[in-house]
Design a protein around this motif. Structure first.
Motif, PDB file in Angstrom:
ATOM      1  N   ARG A   1       0.939  -1.342   0.045  1.00  0.00           N
ATOM      2  CA  ARG A   1       0.025   0.117  -0.027  1.00  0.00           C
ATOM      3  C   ARG A   1       1.050   1.275  -0.046  1.00  0.00           C
ATOM      4  O   ARG A   1       2.031   1.308   0.294  1.00  0.00           O
ATOM      5  CB  ARG A   1      -0.790   0.064   1.054  1.00  0.00           C
ATOM      6  N   PRO A   2       0.383   2.292  -0.215  1.00  0.00           N
ATOM      7  CA  PRO A   2       1.260   3.618  -0.597  1.00  0.00           C
ATOM      8  C   PRO A   2       1.202   4.320   0.843  1.00  0.00           C
ATOM      9  O   PRO A   2       1.326   5.641   0.613  1.00  0.00           O
ATOM     10  CB  PRO A   2       0.556   4.314  -1.558  1.00  0.00           C
ATOM     11  N   VAL A   3       1.380   3.789   1.785  1.00  0.00           N
ATOM     12  CA  VAL A   3       1.133   4.533   3.117  1.00  0.00           C
ATOM     13  C   VAL A   3       2.340   5.509   3.115  1.00  0.00           C
ATOM     14  O   VAL A   3       2.395   6.526   3.473  1.00  0.00           O
ATOM     15  CB  VAL A   3       1.064   3.584   4.228  1.00  0.00           C
ATOM     16  N   ARG A   4       3.695   4.918   3.143  1.00  0.00           N
ATOM     17  CA  ARG A   4       4.786   5.564   3.182  1.00  0.00           C
ATOM     18  C   ARG A   4       5.013   6.684   2.023  1.00  0.00           C
ATOM     19  O   ARG A   4       5.298   7.816   2.516  1.00  0.00           O
ATOM     20  CB  ARG A   4       5.938   4.597   3.013  1.00  0.00           C
ATOM     21  N   LEU A   5       4.442   6.537   1.001  1.00  0.00           N
ATOM     22  CA  LEU A   5       4.410   7.605  -0.256  1.00  0.00           C
ATOM     23  C   LEU A   5       3.559   8.740   0.303  1.00  0.00           C
ATOM     24  O   LEU A   5       4.001   9.813   0.006  1.00  0.00           O
ATOM     25  CB  LEU A   5       3.989   6.770  -1.249  1.00  0.00           C
ATOM     26  N   ARG A   6       2.465   8.430   0.992  1.00  0.00           N
ATOM     27  CA  ARG A   6       1.604   9.530   1.399  1.00  0.00           C
ATOM     28  C   ARG A   6       2.293  10.347   2.454  1.00  0.00           C
ATOM     29  O   ARG A   6       2.113  11.560   2.337  1.00  0.00           O
ATOM     30  CB  ARG A   6       0.315   9.086   1.907  1.00  0.00           C
ATOM     31  N   VAL A   7       3.009   9.856   3.531  1.00  0.00           N
ATOM     32  CA  VAL A   7       3.873  10.398   4.424  1.00  0.00           C
ATOM     33  C   VAL A   7       4.869  11.347   3.490  1.00  0.00           C
ATOM     34  O   VAL A   7       5.337  12.698   3.800  1.00  0.00           O
ATOM     35  CB  VAL A   7       4.350   9.690   5.371  1.00  0.00           C
ATOM     36  N   LEU A   8       5.726  10.617   2.749  1.00  0.00           N
ATOM     37  CA  LEU A   8       6.810  11.498   1.883  1.00  0.00           C
ATOM     38  C   LEU A   8       6.050  12.758   1.146  1.00  0.00           C
ATOM     39  O   LEU A   8       6.654  13.473   0.971  1.00  0.00           O
ATOM     40  CB  LEU A   8       7.289  10.252   0.966  1.00  0.00           C
TER      41      LEU A   8
ATOM     42  N   VAL B   1      -0.428   7.033  -7.781  1.00  0.00           N
ATOM     43  CA  VAL B   1      -0.782   5.709  -8.560  1.00  0.00           C
ATOM     44  C   VAL B   1      -0.006   4.636  -8.628  1.00  0.00           C
ATOM     45  O   VAL B   1       1.042   4.521  -8.351  1.00  0.00           O
ATOM     46  CB  VAL B   1      -0.916   6.230 -10.275  1.00  0.00           C
ATOM     47  N   ARG B   2      -0.826   3.446  -8.838  1.00  0.00           N
ATOM     48  CA  ARG B   2      -0.146   2.182  -9.083  1.00  0.00           C
ATOM     49  C   ARG B   2       0.826   2.062 -10.278  1.00  0.00           C
ATOM     50  O   ARG B   2       0.187   2.355 -11.444  1.00  0.00           O
ATOM     51  CB  ARG B   2      -0.928   0.947  -8.623  1.00  0.00           C
ATOM     52  N   GLU B   3       1.919   1.582 -10.150  1.00  0.00           N
ATOM     53  CA  GLU B   3       2.701   1.401 -11.558  1.00  0.00           C
ATOM     54  C   GLU B   3       2.757   0.058 -11.727  1.00  0.00           C
ATOM     55  O   GLU B   3       3.335  -0.547 -13.015  1.00  0.00           O
ATOM     56  CB  GLU B   3       4.340   2.003 -11.205  1.00  0.00           C
ATOM     57  N   GLY B   4       2.410  -0.961 -10.865  1.00  0.00           N
ATOM     58  CA  GLY B   4       2.638  -2.306 -11.193  1.00  0.00           C
ATOM     59  C   GLY B   4       2.352  -2.819 -10.095  1.00  0.00           C
ATOM     60  O   GLY B   4       2.060  -2.480  -8.803  1.00  0.00           O
ATOM     61  N   GLU B   5       2.773  -4.331  -9.746  1.00  0.00           N
ATOM     62  CA  GLU B   5       2.569  -5.206  -8.536  1.00  0.00           C
ATOM     63  C   GLU B   5       3.482  -4.588  -7.538  1.00  0.00           C
ATOM     64  O   GLU B   5       4.703  -4.889  -7.623  1.00  0.00           O
ATOM     65  CB  GLU B   5       2.946  -6.477  -8.838  1.00  0.00           C
ATOM     66  N   GLY B   6       2.870  -4.115  -6.668  1.00  0.00           N
ATOM     67  CA  GLY B   6       3.528  -3.376  -5.463  1.00  0.00           C
ATOM     68  C   GLY B   6       4.827  -2.242  -5.561  1.00  0.00           C
ATOM     69  O   GLY B   6       5.424  -1.991  -4.939  1.00  0.00           O
ATOM     70  N   LEU B   7       4.315  -1.635  -6.840  1.00  0.00           N
ATOM     71  CA  LEU B   7       5.164  -0.464  -7.178  1.00  0.00           C
ATOM     72  C   LEU B   7       4.210   0.717  -7.197  1.00  0.00           C
ATOM     73  O   LEU B   7       2.974   0.903  -7.676  1.00  0.00           O
ATOM     74  CB  LEU B   7       5.640  -0.518  -8.436  1.00  0.00           C
ATOM     75  N   TRP B   8       4.526   1.862  -6.680  1.00  0.00           N
ATOM     76  CA  TRP B   8       3.949   3.385  -6.648  1.00  0.00           C
ATOM     77  C   TRP B   8       4.716   4.425  -7.012  1.00  0.00           C
ATOM     78  O   TRP B   8       5.763   4.458  -6.723  1.00  0.00           O
ATOM     79  CB  TRP B   8       3.143   3.437  -5.195  1.00  0.00           C
ATOM     80  N   ALA B   9       3.778   5.200  -7.605  1.00  0.00           N
ATOM     81  CA  ALA B   9       4.504   6.638  -8.073  1.00  0.00           C
ATOM     82  C   ALA B   9       3.521   7.891  -7.511  1.00  0.00           C
ATOM     83  O   ALA B   9       2.236   7.669  -7.717  1.00  0.00           O
ATOM     84  CB  ALA B   9       4.349   6.679  -9.555  1.00  0.00           C
ATOM     85  N   GLY B  10       4.251   8.894  -7.037  1.00  0.00           N
ATOM     86  CA  GLY B  10       3.298   9.914  -6.511  1.00  0.00           C
ATOM     87  C   GLY B  10       4.047  11.174  -7.137  1.00  0.00           C
ATOM     88  O   GLY B  10       5.081  11.112  -7.546  1.00  0.00           O
ATOM     89  N   THR B  11       3.151  12.057  -7.389  1.00  0.00           N
ATOM     90  CA  THR B  11       3.781  13.411  -8.262  1.00  0.00           C
ATOM     91  C   THR B  11       3.004  14.632  -7.402  1.00  0.00           C
ATOM     92  O   THR B  11       1.796  14.536  -7.008  1.00  0.00           O
ATOM     93  CB  THR B  11       3.280  13.470  -9.664  1.00  0.00           C
ATOM     94  N   ASN B  12       3.861  15.558  -6.928  1.00  0.00           N
ATOM     95  CA  ASN B  12       3.327  16.595  -6.386  1.00  0.00           C
ATOM     96  C   ASN B  12       3.808  17.733  -7.299  1.00  0.00           C
ATOM     97  O   ASN B  12       5.063  17.776  -7.773  1.00  0.00           O
ATOM     98  CB  ASN B  12       4.141  16.977  -4.967  1.00  0.00           C
TER      99      ASN B  12
END
Length: 133
Positions: free
Chosen positions: A73-80, A112-123
Motif C-alpha cells: 500500500r502507498p502508506v509511506r508514499l503519502r507521508v513522503l 498511482v500504482r505502477e505495477g505489482e507493489g510499485l507506486w508513483a506519486g507526483t506533487n
C-alpha cells in the motif's frame, strides 16, 4: 545560468536539506535515475514560459517532484508527499543568479500504482519567478 537550472538546483538542495524527506528516501535525483533503490525522489524538468515585465525577465511554469516507492500500500508514499510539500514550501525565495520566486502554489498531488507493489506519486506546483538584476 538559466532559470530552469537555478530552480532545479534549488529544489534538489531544498529536498536534500529537509530531514523529513531524507529520512524516507534513498536519494534525490535531478533526472530519472538509471538505477535506484525505492523509495526515491526525482525533481522533474520544469516547464517554464515567459512571464517577463517591461524591465525584468520572468518565468512562469510547472514544477513536479516525482516520488517512487514499493510496497503493498502507498502508506509511506503519502507521508513522503507531505514532507515534500513542507520542503518545497520552505524553499528560499532568492534562488541565486538574480532569480527570485514571486509565487509558489501547490497545484495537485497524485499517487498511482505502477505495477505489482510499485507506486508513483507526483506533487506539482505553479511557480512564478522574476530576475531582479
Amino acid at each position: 545560468m538559466s532559470a530552469q537550472t537555478v530552480l532545479g538546483e534549488a529544489l534538489v538542495a531544498a529536498l536534500t536539506a529537509h530531514a523529513g524527506v531524507m529520512r524516507l528516501v534513498t536519494a534525490v535525483f535531478d533526472a530519472p535515475p538509471v538505477r535506484a533503490a525505492r523509495p526515491y525522489a526525482e525533481v522533474a524538468e520544469a516547464l517554464l514560459t515567459d512571464w517577463s515585465t517591461k524591465d525584468m525577465a520572468g518565468r512562469e511554469g510547472r514544477i513536479a517532484i516525482v516520488l517512487r516507492d514499493a510496497g503493498e500500500r502507498p502508506v509511506r508514499l503519502r507521508v513522503l508527499a507531505g514532507e515534500v510539500d513542507a520542503a518545497v514550501e520552505a524553499l528560499p525565495r532568492d534562488l541565486g543568479e538574480g532569480w527570485r520566486i514571486a509565487s509558489l502554489v501547490p497545484v495537485r498531488s497524485r499517487i498511482v500504482r505502477e505495477g505489482e507493489g510499485l507506486w508513483a506519486g507526483t506533487n506539482e506546483y505553479r511557480v512564478r519567478m522574476l530576475r531582479m538584476q
